[in-house]
Design a protein around this motif. Structure first.
Motif, mmCIF file in Angstrom:
data_model
loop_
_atom_site.group_PDB
_atom_site.id
_atom_site.type_symbol
_atom_site.label_atom_id
_atom_site.label_comp_id
_atom_site.label_asym_id
_atom_site.label_seq_id
_atom_site.Cartn_x
_atom_site.Cartn_y
_atom_site.Cartn_z
ATOM 1 N N LEU A 139 7.389 -4.414 9.447
ATOM 2 C CA LEU A 139 7.302 -3.510 8.299
ATOM 3 C C LEU A 139 8.140 -4.026 7.141
ATOM 4 N N TYR A 212 8.706 3.324 -2.616
ATOM 5 C CA TYR A 212 7.338 3.048 -2.165
ATOM 6 C C TYR A 212 7.109 1.540 -2.271
ATOM 7 N N LYS A 236 0.217 -4.030 3.857
ATOM 8 C CA LYS A 236 1.282 -3.132 4.308
ATOM 9 C C LYS A 236 1.572 -2.084 3.242
ATOM 10 N N ASP A 237 1.758 -0.844 3.684
ATOM 11 C CA ASP A 237 2.154 0.244 2.797
ATOM 12 C C ASP A 237 3.253 1.046 3.473
ATOM 13 N N GLY A 238 4.236 1.465 2.678
ATOM 14 C CA GLY A 238 5.307 2.269 3.245
ATOM 15 C C GLY A 238 6.001 3.094 2.183
ATOM 16 N N ARG A 240 9.423 5.980 1.579
ATOM 17 C CA ARG A 240 10.681 6.469 2.145
ATOM 18 C C ARG A 240 11.301 7.468 1.176
ATOM 19 N N GLU A 258 10.571 8.351 6.655
ATOM 20 C CA GLU A 258 9.883 7.092 6.366
ATOM 21 C C GLU A 258 8.528 7.102 7.050
ATOM 22 N N ARG A 259 7.536 6.609 6.343
ATOM 23 C CA ARG A 259 6.185 6.549 6.894
ATOM 24 C C ARG A 259 5.499 5.296 6.364
ATOM 25 N N GLY A 260 4.722 4.633 7.206
ATOM 26 C CA GLY A 260 4.067 3.428 6.734
ATOM 27 C C GLY A 260 2.966 2.967 7.656
ATOM 28 N N GLN A 261 2.257 1.953 7.182
ATOM 29 C CA GLN A 261 1.168 1.358 7.941
ATOM 30 C C GLN A 261 1.175 -0.155 7.710
ATOM 31 N N ASP A 302 0.747 2.249 12.716
ATOM 32 C CA ASP A 302 1.237 3.379 11.928
ATOM 33 C C ASP A 302 2.565 3.843 12.508
ATOM 34 N N ASP A 304 6.191 6.541 11.710
ATOM 35 C CA ASP A 304 6.925 7.490 10.887
ATOM 36 C C ASP A 304 8.257 7.791 11.572
#
Length: 741
Positions: A139, A212, A236-238, A240, A258-261, A302, A304
């Motif tokens: 990540l 972001y 990648k996307d995230g 916080r 925090e969340r992301g992919q 994914d 979080d």
């Protein structure tokens, strides 16, 4: 143990000059604040022993890389450290899922970290919270303050699965002042990265920060199958959100969500040795696949996380902290080995779903000549993993009648067994409870220059799992462990100290999901004697840190491959002791104003005695080297800040990493990955004043793998077939543009 040091460590000292070596500890801090600080090497503050201390006062082998130096070296995530900029640290992608990372320190790391029923040997922490799975570790890091890499067993303060060391990623906290930083990066292979950081003004003691990040790049090995993913591509996307509440001078609350992919296409494997002769070898790095590889979807991860830290300063001598986290990870693996393995274009299709919870209480105190920390820790994890083997390419023509014919759609029928490949389902639960304490006493002798540290951690682990594959099998493990630490640290002067340390740590037991029996294996234990020197000299224009260590790994968890079936492995605790001895040297120089040079060198001598392979009737297998253990590794960094111009500050950066040959998989010496050296460069013009309150700009141009070196960081032997390798990234280049107010 002294025999190890004499035979294995000291020879490395004579080889220091053979490699230009690497960075960071002083170089990163010295180059971060602008031209003025480059006249000396700045003091570095670390939290390796939970409380904040200067690096010089911390008797731990630790490397630190700060945010500015990460930017100059193009490090945007943990896998950005894979070039070896910290020579003791090796980071490799998993062959079937590149967002899953295999991380080793001082030559001990997992080669199959994707299994939910087993753990790694390096503990990964993010802002003090343990990350239990290797999935998604690639990540992106939106706003890091620094990364601390603690080398050697860290069992007392960091707990289980820290036999090789620990990595702690520390993020910047909200500032409480209005501020915006926007960075846009563009490079070849259509690489695009944007980072947005917004700090809001403090209101009623509450500060907020939002980050972001988006990062993408096309693959650099084109898939000749239309409409399918190209190899090495990622997206990648995230996001916080960080909150800090200063309820009073004594009480602070920090909360992060925090969340992301991460979407990452498979790394491209090439057959370097073909013992069968139908597919043939690809001897050099290629830019397009020789076969259309279909289907090929990216691995999608994914994640979080919620993290809550409460800090109460009860008095000047007592601080109490509570750290609570909840994290979830889901991963769907996409891969296809149709162009390299003689297994009918095998696809290892896996899904992982993991949830973890942790709670830690820390109490930090000081009294007269005593500093101490005590704590209690609880961790629980529930994970499921499903797997199905599919076949997409009829290598021998046994299904279609024509060799190398695509199988559309892929089938679960395995021509080698004459039956459908079975569906596998794994469930795993782990619980860990620990209490620990560590105290440092300065006795009233020797002008208060002597420090004695004692630490001890008690851990109870419970782990259980089931596997459904035709029938149902299960395992259950209960473990009780005591991990001590003893350190003697002596300050010869205010800027020179030496220490001697004994420490232990353990890696939890488990089961191998790819084994025929699914029987459990027990814990492995690392015991290390370490001698270190930390110093600052030449009017604070130089620092030198040295560590000599000898490690014994007992009951080491070792994988054995079934030569008749590549996907069947057995993990056992071997009876012989594995030895890893070495030397680590870090030197930072600021010889003239504006110039900072960092040199770092690591020597490793790893040995696994011959072992009986349980999958070949007990026949002895000679293991010549540990996995991910180059004998020599090093790097060098050079940062020069030019005298200030009226329009901004110009900074030039060059770094080099060099890695000796090594094995990715601990094997019988058939898979040597050749030595290589990489060069990177960056030129930055910063502090471009836009006038008034409009803010400032920073512009950088950069190039990684400057000389387009062709190198192999990953490879593995395929019993009965040959050897597969994956080449490293070719030359990349681009520019960064950052606006900040």
């Amino acid at each position: 143990m002294s025999e190890h040091i004499a035979a294995g460590v000291l020879p490395g000292l004579g080889l220091v000059t053979l490699l230009a070596a690497a960075p960071l500890t002083g170089a990163s801090a010295a180059a971060e604040e602008g031209a003025n600080v480059n006249e000396t090497v700045n003091e570095i503050i670390v939290t390796a022993e939970i409380r904040e201390k200067s690096l010089l006062e911390t008797p731990v082998a630790v490397s630190v890389i700060g945010a500015e130096q990460m930017e100059r070296q193009g490090i945007t995530s943990l896998d950005g450290l894979d070039s070896g900029i910290i020579p003791s640290l090796r980071i490799q992608p998993l062959g079937i899922a590149p967002s899953t990372l295999s991380i080793a320190i001082r030559g001990r790391g997992p080669t199959d970290p994707g299994q939910v029923t087993r753990d790694g040997s390096v503990a990964i922490y993010q802002d003090g919270f343990y990350l239990g799975r290797a999935q998604g570790l690639s990540l992106e890091l939106a706003d890091p303050e620094r990364i601390e890499v603690l080398r050697g067993p860290q069992g007392t303060l960091y707990g289980r699965n820290a036999v090789s060391g620990a990595v702690n990623v520390i993020s910047r906290k909200p500032t409480g002042e209005l501020g915006l930083r926007q960075t846009v990066t563009y490079g070849n292979f259509d690489a695009l990265r944007t980072i947005t950081t917004l700090n809001l003004p403090e209101v009623s003691g509450i500060s907020l920060k939002f980050d972001y990040i988006h990062s993408e790049r096309d693959g650099w090995v084109d898939n000749t199958a239309p409409g399918e993913e190209d190899f090495f591509a990622f997206n990648k996307d995230g996001g916080r959100a960080s909150l800090r509440w200063r309820a009073s001078d004594e009480f602070t609350l920090d909360y992060v969500y925090e969340r992301g992919q991460v979407e990452a296409a498979q790394i491209y494997h090439q057959l370097a040795v073909d013992n069968i002769g139908i597919i043939g070898v690809e001897p050099r790095r290629v830019r397009a696949t020789r076969f259309p590889i279909a289907p090929l979807d990216p691995t999608v991860t994914d994640y979080d996380m919620h993290g809550l830290t409460l800090s109460w300063q009860a008095s000047e001598a007592l601080t109490v902290r509570s750290l609570t986290s909840l994290r979830g990870t889901e991963e769907i693996t996409g891969n296809n080995f149709g162009g390299v393995l003689y297994f009918n274009g095998v696809i290892f299709e896996e899904e992982v779903d993991q949830e973890q919870f942790s709670q830690e209480i820390q109490v930090l105190g000081s009294h007269d000549r005593l500093e101490w920390v005590a704590g209690a820790y609880y961790f629980e994890e529930d994970a499921t993993q499903t797997a199905q083997n599919l076949f997409s390419l009829d290598i021998f023509g046994l299904l279609t009648g024509t060799p190398l014919t695509p199988i559309v759609p892929p089938t679960i029928f395995d021509v080698f067994t004459g039956a459908d490949a079975p569906f596998r389902e794994i469930e795993n639960r782990a619980e860990s409870l620990a209490v620990y304490g560590q105290a440092t006493w300065t006795p009233p002798v020797l002008d208060d220059r002597l420090q004695l540290t004692l630490g001890l951690r008690y851990t109870r682990d419970d782990r259980s799992g089931t596997r459904i594959e035709g029938g149902q099998q299960s395992f259950a493990l209960e473990t009780d462990r005591l991990d001590p630490l003893i350190t003697v640290n002596y300050f010869w002067t205010d800027t020179l100290s030496t220490y001697a340390k004994f420490s232990t740590a353990y890696r939890a037991g488990g089961a191998n999901v790819r084994a025929a029996s699914f029987s459990d294996f027990g814990t492995e234990v690392a015991e290390t004697f370490e001698f270190g020197l930390k110093s600052s000299f030449w009017d604070n224009r130089a620092t030198l840190n040295v560590a000599l260590f000898a490690t014994d790994i007992k009951d080491a968890q070792l994988d054995f491959v079934n030569p008749d079936n590549l996907v069947v492995l057995e993990t056992v605790n071997i009876e012989s002791t594995v030895e890893v001895d070495g030397t680590e040297i870090e030197l930072t120089l600021a010889p003239v104003p504006g110039l900072v040079i960092g040199l770092n060198y690591t020597y490793l001598d790893g040995n696994i005695p011959p072992q009986p392979n349980p999958l070949t009737g007990g026949a002895a297998v000679e293991f010549f080297r540990l996995s991910q253990t180059p004998e020599h590794a090093g790097s060098a960094t050079v940062d020069y800040t030019f005298p200030e111009f009226s329009f901004g500050t110009l900074i030039a950066h060059v770094d080099m990493t060099a890695t000796d040959e090594f094995d990715y998989v601990a094997g019988n010496g058939t898979q040597d990955l050749d030595s290589f050296a990489l060069f990177n460069a960056r030129l930055t013009l910063s502090e471009i004043d836009l006038g008034g309150s409009a803010g400032a700009l920073r512009v950088s141009v950069w190039c990684e793998n400057l000389f387009d070196a062709i190198y192999v960081p990953y490879g593995f032997p395929v019993p009965g077939v040959g050897e597969a390798v994956s080449f490293g990234t070719p030359r990349t280049y681009g520019f960064d543009l950052t606006y900040q107010f």
